[in-house]
Scaffold this active site. Structure first.
Site, PDB file in Angstrom:
ATOM      1  N   LEU A  94       0.892  -1.611  -0.032  1.00 52.79           N
ATOM      2  CA  LEU A  94       0.041   0.048   0.520  1.00 52.79           C
ATOM      3  C   LEU A  94       0.664   1.062  -0.189  1.00 52.79           C
ATOM      4  O   LEU A  94       1.051   1.620   1.172  1.00 52.79           O
ATOM      5  CB  LEU A  94      -1.118  -0.077   1.398  1.00 52.79           C
ATOM      6  CG  LEU A  94      -2.335   0.687   0.873  1.00 52.79           C
ATOM      7  CD1 LEU A  94      -3.098   1.108  -0.315  1.00 52.79           C
ATOM      8  CD2 LEU A  94      -3.347   0.688   2.694  1.00 52.79           C
ATOM      9  N   HIS A  95       1.431   1.551  -1.202  1.00 54.61           N
ATOM     10  CA  HIS A  95       2.116   2.830  -1.015  1.00 54.61           C
ATOM     11  C   HIS A  95       1.281   4.401  -1.960  1.00 54.61           C
ATOM     12  O   HIS A  95       0.261   4.094  -1.295  1.00 54.61           O
ATOM     13  CB  HIS A  95       3.696   2.817  -2.148  1.00 54.61           C
ATOM     14  CG  HIS A  95       2.916   1.586  -3.504  1.00 54.61           C
ATOM     15  ND1 HIS A  95       2.358   2.507  -4.674  1.00 54.61           N
ATOM     16  CD2 HIS A  95       2.175   1.242  -4.335  1.00 54.61           C
ATOM     17  CE1 HIS A  95       1.627   2.578  -5.619  1.00 54.61           C
ATOM     18  NE2 HIS A  95       2.049   1.192  -5.848  1.00 54.61           N
ATOM     19  N   LEU A  96       2.262   5.214  -1.968  1.00 56.25           N
ATOM     20  CA  LEU A  96       1.338   5.342  -2.043  1.00 56.25           C
ATOM     21  C   LEU A  96       0.262   6.399  -2.579  1.00 56.25           C
ATOM     22  O   LEU A  96      -0.983   6.724  -2.824  1.00 56.25           O
ATOM     23  CB  LEU A  96       2.580   7.626  -2.714  1.00 56.25           C
ATOM     24  CG  LEU A  96       2.263   8.693  -2.762  1.00 56.25           C
ATOM     25  CD1 LEU A  96       1.069   9.049  -1.079  1.00 56.25           C
ATOM     26  CD2 LEU A  96       2.715  10.105  -3.144  1.00 56.25           C
TER      27      LEU A  96
END
Length: 107
Positions: free
Chosen positions: A13-15
């Site tokens: 769950l990155h940017l």
């Protein structure tokens, strides 16, 4: 209301997917949190979601409380199950198209 879901997002769950999740959460009046490895995070805050460091395949538990909690919970589960995955698929396909365009310029 609570529901557990597995976050199958390549790279975790990155940017970009965190922003998509937060944007969806902001549409609701309810308080929306997610529990990851025993810690609770505010889903309406990108920094909080990023701080959770959710890895691909990791299970999270969404918790919603408020007037629209049922709708909020359904949307968070939907987002995690399909929406964010679809979002990431579109990003990957866009990158592949750009990479193909770059290869054509080299000829």
């Amino acid at each position: 209301m609570k529901a557990k879901v597995r976050m199958n997002i390549p790279g975790g769950l990155h940017l970009r997917p965190a922003q998509e999740l937060c944007s969806r959460a902001m549409c609701f009046k309810s308080t929306i949190t997610m529990e990851v490895r025993g810690a609770e995070y505010n889903v309406k805050s990108v920094l909080s979601v990023l701080g959770a460091c959710v890895r691909s395949g990791e299970e999270v538990e969404f918790s919603c409380s408020g007037d629209d909690e049922a709708f909020a919970l359904r949307d968070m589960v939907e987002a995690a199950d399909s929406g964010l995955s679809e979002y990431m698929r579109l990003l990957r396909s866009g990158k592949e198209e750009r990479a193909g365009d770059a290869g054509e310029d080299e000829e």
